[in-house]
Design a protein around this motif. Structure first.
Motif, PDB file in Angstrom:
ATOM      1  N   UNK A 117      27.891  60.196  21.826  1.00 18.45           N
ATOM      2  CA  UNK A 117      28.866  60.664  20.840  1.00 18.45           C
ATOM      3  C   UNK A 117      28.190  61.499  19.764  1.00 18.45           C
ATOM      4  N   UNK A 118      26.968  61.135  19.394  1.00 25.02           N
ATOM      5  CA  UNK A 118      26.225  61.924  18.409  1.00 25.02           C
ATOM      6  C   UNK A 118      25.989  63.335  18.925  1.00 25.02           C
ATOM      7  N   UNK A 119      25.689  63.462  20.219  1.00 32.21           N
ATOM      8  CA  UNK A 119      25.523  64.791  20.809  1.00 32.21           C
ATOM      9  C   UNK A 119      26.842  65.562  20.777  1.00 32.21           C
ATOM     10  N   UNK A 120      27.932  64.872  21.118  1.00 26.70           N
ATOM     11  CA  UNK A 120      29.239  65.527  21.130  1.00 26.70           C
ATOM     12  C   UNK A 120      29.617  66.030  19.747  1.00 26.70           C
ATOM     13  N   UNK A 121      29.285  65.253  18.728  1.00 26.68           N
ATOM     14  CA  UNK A 121      29.665  65.603  17.358  1.00 26.68           C
ATOM     15  C   UNK A 121      28.594  66.431  16.653  1.00 26.68           C
ATOM     16  N   UNK A 122      27.530  66.767  17.383  1.00 21.83           N
ATOM     17  CA  UNK A 122      26.433  67.562  16.805  1.00 21.83           C
ATOM     18  C   UNK A 122      25.871  66.918  15.549  1.00 21.83           C
ATOM     19  N   UNK A 123      25.761  65.595  15.577  1.00 18.50           N
ATOM     20  CA  UNK A 123      25.206  64.874  14.428  1.00 18.50           C
ATOM     21  C   UNK A 123      23.719  65.162  14.296  1.00 18.50           C
ATOM     22  N   UNK A 124      23.260  65.247  13.067  1.00 16.81           N
ATOM     23  CA  UNK A 124      21.839  65.511  12.814  1.00 16.81           C
ATOM     24  C   UNK A 124      21.112  64.311  12.221  1.00 16.81           C
TER      25      UNK A 124
END
Length: 421
Positions: A290-297
């Motif tokens: 999900x972090x990848x999907x949301x482009x979380x840094x």
């Protein structure tokens, strides 16, 4: 009278008599030494038959009997007189009893004596093979032993003696290789098995230190003695962790655009220097997806729902380097227990694990009942909210995603309704 022994053995009314005799013989009484036998209960027909066989005419006239019955119903049978009347030699009593009961008589007294001798021989053997491990021998002895386990115990003693005979190993050797060489099975000393536990006890005694319980401490103890325990099989995932050191793992983490799987070997041989920013650790890999999907840094790590040696090593590395830890797990029994351990041991702040999140999940937590909560959590606000909702809140829930990985409101989408679950 000459009795038909097959009919006597098959007579259901006499079954309690044969069972009582079987018990007496199994207890170690010789048939020739049994004068009388007291049967707890017999049918009136059986009592009448025994009295017809054993009472004399004079006894019948006087009202006395050779087969008295007390107030509780127990019947006293004169065995020697019965064998005489049945024309049954005493040496044939045991075969008759075994036929009637349907199993052999096993002399428990002799069996106990034989078992004691076998066990003493085994512990003498252990003392010869493992002379430097008195505490280990005492622990093995205290667990008890059945006769059919003697061969397996000898195998364990021999394997331990062989493996510990050349400590420490230089260069280090894989535990699976040592298990193969000394026990013929590469999985024999796996750390979750009884032989594995005995090996840990032996190594700790050899080092004259308390036996460790944490997985990372256990592996460190083994490594101190040149034994490598599965440091390549388990991994921990790191994402957006831009390490600041100069080692190969640091460079790998800085260059990666996707989660990086690090082994225990990576974290112990080339430990990275973590950035000083808070590190959010989650229980499930789906959070990193999900972090990848949301482009979380934000810097994140995932332990895959367990606390293995590699996980403890990462936590300890972060704690030693002063990195603030944030931990989030599933809101179920196991997740709460793991979170409590991480908080108490490493001072991690628990996030997305509160009553407000449970209430936010509302009518769509999951389809799985919550079950029994840890006693330390049951009376807390979080525990009460979970029990009131009745279902687990997993990290895959949209409410958890939004709490851990916030994104602009325009990009949010509602969780599917589970009304009625």
């Amino acid at each position: 009278m000459t009795a038909d022994l097959n009919l006597l053995a098959a007579d259901p009314d006499l079954a309690p008599l044969w069972q009582t005799l079987h018990d007496r013989l199994s207890a170690g009484n010789a048939a020739a030494d049994i004068a009388t036998v007291t049967v707890p209960a017999l049918t009136p027909g059986a009592v009448a038959a025994l009295r017809a066989w054993l009472d004399t005419t004079a006894q019948r006239r006087s009202g006395r009997t050779s087969v008295p019955q007390n107030s509780t119903g127990a019947v006293k049978v004169p065995l020697r007189r019965l064998l005489e009347v049945l024309s049954l030699p005493v040496e044939e009593l045991q075969p008759l009893v075994e036929r009637a009961v349907g199993r052999d008589v096993v002399n428990r007294r002799n069996h106990r004596l034989q078992s004691a001798v076998i066990r003493q021989e085994l512990w003498d053997y252990a003392e010869t093979r493992l002379p430097l491990f008195p505490q280990l021998r005492a622990r093995m002895k205290s667990t008890g032993l059945e006769n059919d386990a003697v061969d397996e115990m000898r195998r364990l003693i021999d394997a331990l003696a062989g493996l510990t005979g050349t400590l420490p190993y230089a260069p280090p050797r894989a535990l699976a290789k040592l298990a193969h060489d000394h026990a013929g099975d590469p999985h024999y000393f796996d750390l979750g098995t009884l032989p594995g536990q005995r090996l840990i006890s032996a190594i700790a005694e050899h080092a004259n230190q308390p036996e460790p319980s944490r997985p990372d401490h256990i592996r460190a103890l083994l490594m101190d003695h040149g034994i490598i325990a599965d440091r390549l099989s388990a991994t921990v995932l790191l994402h957006n962790v831009k390490a600041t050191g100069d080692g190969p793992i640091d460079r790998h983490l800085r260059e990666a655009n996707a989660p990086v799987a690090l082994t225990l070997l990576d974290l112990t041989v080339s430990p990275p220097t973590l950035p000083p920013t808070p590190l959010t650790i989650v229980e499930n890999p789906s959070l990193l997806e999900e972090a990848l999907t949301r482009s979380s840094t934000q810097p994140m790590a995932c332990t895959s729902g367990q606390l293995r040696a590699v996980d403890h090593t990462l936590f300890q590395l972060a704690a030693d380097q002063g990195v603030p830890l944030r931990y989030a797990g599933d809101l179920d029994t196991a997740g709460l227990q793991i979170a409590a351990t991480v908080h108490q041991t490493y001072g991690a702040e628990l996030v997305a694990m509160d009553a407000a999140l449970v209430r936010q999940a509302g009518q769509s937590p999951s389809a799985i009942p919550i079950g029994v909560l840890p006693s330390a959590q049951a009376d807390t606000e979080l525990g009460q909210a979970l029990l009131a909702g009745g279902r687990i809140v997993y990290q895959e829930h949209e409410a958890v995603h939004d709490r851990l990985l916030p994104r602009p409101p325009a990009l949010r989408h509602p969780a599917p309704s589970r009304t009625g679950l």
